[in-house]
Design an enzyme around this catalytic site. Structure first.
Site, PDB file in Angstrom:
ATOM      1  N   HIS A  36      46.812  43.837  28.171  1.00 29.85           N
ATOM      2  CA  HIS A  36      47.123  45.062  28.924  1.00 29.85           C
ATOM      3  C   HIS A  36      46.503  45.038  30.333  1.00 29.85           C
ATOM      4  O   HIS A  36      47.235  44.932  31.306  1.00 29.85           O
ATOM      5  CB  HIS A  36      46.742  46.342  28.175  1.00 29.85           C
ATOM      6  CG  HIS A  36      47.390  46.459  26.827  1.00 29.85           C
ATOM      7  ND1 HIS A  36      48.752  46.367  26.654  1.00 29.85           N
ATOM      8  CD2 HIS A  36      46.870  46.623  25.579  1.00 29.85           C
ATOM      9  CE1 HIS A  36      49.031  46.482  25.363  1.00 29.85           C
ATOM     10  NE2 HIS A  36      47.924  46.634  24.689  1.00 29.85           N
ATOM     11  N   ASP A  71      53.614  43.260  21.159  1.00 32.58           N
ATOM     12  CA  ASP A  71      52.576  44.210  20.769  1.00 32.58           C
ATOM     13  C   ASP A  71      52.965  45.081  19.572  1.00 32.58           C
ATOM     14  O   ASP A  71      52.845  44.660  18.435  1.00 32.58           O
ATOM     15  CB  ASP A  71      52.217  45.054  22.009  1.00 32.58           C
ATOM     16  CG  ASP A  71      50.970  45.896  21.838  1.00 32.58           C
ATOM     17  OD1 ASP A  71      50.395  45.881  20.754  1.00 32.58           O
ATOM     18  OD2 ASP A  71      50.565  46.582  22.795  1.00 32.58           O
TER      19      ASP A  71
HETATM   20 ZN    ZN Z   1      47.384  45.455  20.926  1.00 36.32          ZN
END
Ligand code: ZN
Length: 418
Positions: A239, A290
Site C-alpha cells: 500500500h 489483496d
Molecule cells: Zn493486505
C-alpha cells in the site's frame, strides 16, 4: 527505476498467438475471496476500512484448513486464467478461532501451499507475524487471537515450512504492520531470517495508522521504517498510500518495491498512491489483488492509471523517458520488481498467450499490443497460461475449473450458513 527495456523479447507474436509475460500478484489474502461483494452495504454513515475490517474478522473466524484450501484453489485458478503466474500470499489466519494452534501448527499454511501446487500457480508464502492490537502494544482482541504468534512460535513455523521450498514455492516473511509488531520482535525475526528471504509489510494504508504512529513514535510509518531498518530490494511495502514527498523519494531510493492494490484500495476508500512522483523518483512497484474484489491484472493496471488521470485531470501519466506507451511502461514496471518481491526467479518457459482472434486485438502490433490488452474492453483475452512446463489454462479455462468451482460453491454456501 523500472526499465522499459525489461519488456524486450517479452511481447512477441507466435504461431499460438501473442505471447506476453505472466504477471506476479504481489499481495493476496486468499480467504477474502469468499467475502468479495459481501461488504458493499452501508452499516454506518462513517463506513470505512475499519468497519469493513469488522466484517472481515467475522469471516476470518469461520475459516478452517479445508475451507481455506477450497477458497484458495478457486482464487488461484482465477488468477491463472487472468494471467497471474505467481502469487505472494500474505497469510495471517494461522490458528484455531480461539488462538489455539492446530494439531499441526502449519495446517493453514499447508492448505495454501496445496492449493498453489494443485492449481499450478507459483507461490511465495509469507507467514505473517501479528503480535499486538495497536501501536500502544495492547493485546490482540478476541477476534485477532487466531492471527497471533510469539517470536519463537513464528520462527518455528518458518523453520517447518522452509524445507517444502522448490521451484514453485518460496517461503518469505511478513510483518502484519508496524501497529501489530513491536520493534524488538522485528529485529529478532530479521536477524534469524536467511538474508535473501523476501520481507513484506503493510505500511501507511490508513490515515489513522499514520496518525497513531506519529503520536506514539513521533514519525510517520514509512519515515520510521526507513530510519530504523535497512530497507532494500528484499523489502516490499504494501500500500504505502500515504506518503510525504520526502518519504516517496526515500522509498524510491531504498530499492524496495511498493505493492499497489488499486481495486482494493478503491474499494476500501484508502486513498491514492502518488504514482507520478514515485515513478519520477525511480521507484519500483508491482500490483496485488489483496482482498480480491477483482482478480485481474488488467483491471489493477488500468485503475492504477485511471486513478491518476482522475486526480490530475490529465492523460497518460504512467510513462517514462523513452517509454511513451502507458501499457508498456506499466508492464515493464511489474516485471522489474517481480523477482526481488517474490524471491522466485523468472522461468523462461513460463508465459501467457492472448487470444489472437479477439476483435480487441485486430491488427495489433508489438508496439500497441499491451495498451490494447490493458485499455480496450472487458472480455478476458488470456487463452493459454504455461507455468512450470505445464499448460494450466487452455482455451481461457483452468484445466480443473469445473471441479474447483463446484467445491468452492459448496464451501461458500456452508460458510454463509454457519
Ligand atoms: Zn493486505
Amino acid at each position: 527505476m523500472s526499465n522499459p527495456d525489461s519488456l524486450a523479447g517479452q511481447v512477441v507474436a507466435t504461431d499460438a498467438g501473442w505471447r506476453v509475460p505472466g504477471i506476479a500478484n504481489l499481495h493476496s489474502h486468499a480467504f477474502q475471496r469468499a467475502m468479495a461483494g459481501l461488504a458493499e452495504h452501508q452499516t454506518n454513515p462513517e463506513d470505512s476500512f475499519w468497519t469493513w475490517r469488522e466484517i472481515m474478522y467475522r469471516f476470518a473466524a469461520r475459516m478452517t484448513p479445508e475451507s481455506t484450501y477450497a477458497v484458495a484453489t478457486q482464487l488461484y485458478a482465477e488468477m491463472l486464467e487472468a494471467g497471474y503466474t505467481r502469487v505472494c500470499e500474505f497469510h495471517y489466519v494461522h490458528h484455531q478461532p480461539d488462538g489455539t494452534p492446530y494439531a499441526d501448527p502449519a495446517a493453514m499454511s499447508k492448505a495454501l501451499i496445496a492449493a498453489a501446487r494443485d492449481t499450478g500457480i507459483r507461490m511465495t508464502l509469507l507467514p505473517v507475524l501479528y503480535m499486538t492490537g495497536g501501536f500502544d502494544g495492547r493485546e490482540l482482541s478476541a477476534r485477532q487471537r487466531r492471527f497471533g504468534h510469539d517470536v519463537d512460535g513464528f520462527l518455528h513455523l518458518l523453520d517447518t515450512l522452509r524445507p517444502l521450498q522448490d521451484d514453485g514455492l518460496r517461503v518469505g516473511c511478513a510483518f502484519h504492520s508496524l501497529r501489530a509488531v513491536p520493534e524488538a520482535a522485528m529485529r529478532e525475526v530479521l536477524a534469524a531470517l536467511p538474508p535473501d528471504a523476501p520481507v513484506h509489510i503493510h505500511i501507511a494504508e490508513q490515515v489513522g495508522e499514520v496518525q497513531d504512529c506519529l503520536a506514539l513514535r513521533n514519525a510517520r510509518p514509512v519515515e520510521w521504517l526507513l530510519r530504523e531498518f535497512p530497507v532494500d530490494r528484499r523489502w516490499t511495502l504494501v500500500h504505502a498510500t500515504h506518503l510525504t514527498p520526502g518519504e516517496t523519494r526515500g522509498v524510491a531510493g531504498s530499492g524496495a518495491t511498493v505493492a499497489i492494490c488499486p481495486t482494493t484500495e478503491a474499494n476500501l476508500g484508502d486513498g491514492l498512491f502518488p504514482l507520478r512522483d514515485f515513478l519520477q523518483a525511480g521507484g519500483r512497484w508491482g500490483i496485488g489483488s489483496d482482498s480480491h474484489v477483482s482478480v485481474s491484472p488488467v483491471e489493477e493496471l488500468r485503475w492504477l492509471e485511471y486513478g491518476q488521470r482522475l486526480a490530475t485531470r490529465h492523460r497518460n501519466i504512467a510513462v517514462l523517458p523513452g517509454s511513451p506507451s502507458v501499457g508498456r511502461t506499466l508492464l515493464a514496471g511489474v516485471l522489474d520488481s517481480e523477482t526481488d518481491a517474490s524471491g522466485l526467479p523468472r522461468d523462461a518457459q513460463e508465459g501467457v498467450w492472448l487470444d489472437d482472434d479477439a476483435p480487441a486485438l485486430a491488427g495489433a502490433s508489438t508496439e500497441d499490443l499491451v495498451d490494447r490488452w490493458l485499455f480496450a474492453g472487458n472480455r478476458p483475452l488470456v487463452r493459454t497460461v504455461r507455468v512450470g512446463g505445464r499448460d494450466v489454462v487452455t482455451g481461457g479455462r483452468h484445466v480443473d475449473r469445473d471441479a474447483i468451482a463446484q467445491r468452492y460453491g459448496a464451501t461458500v454456501r456452508q460458510l454463509l450458513a454457519d
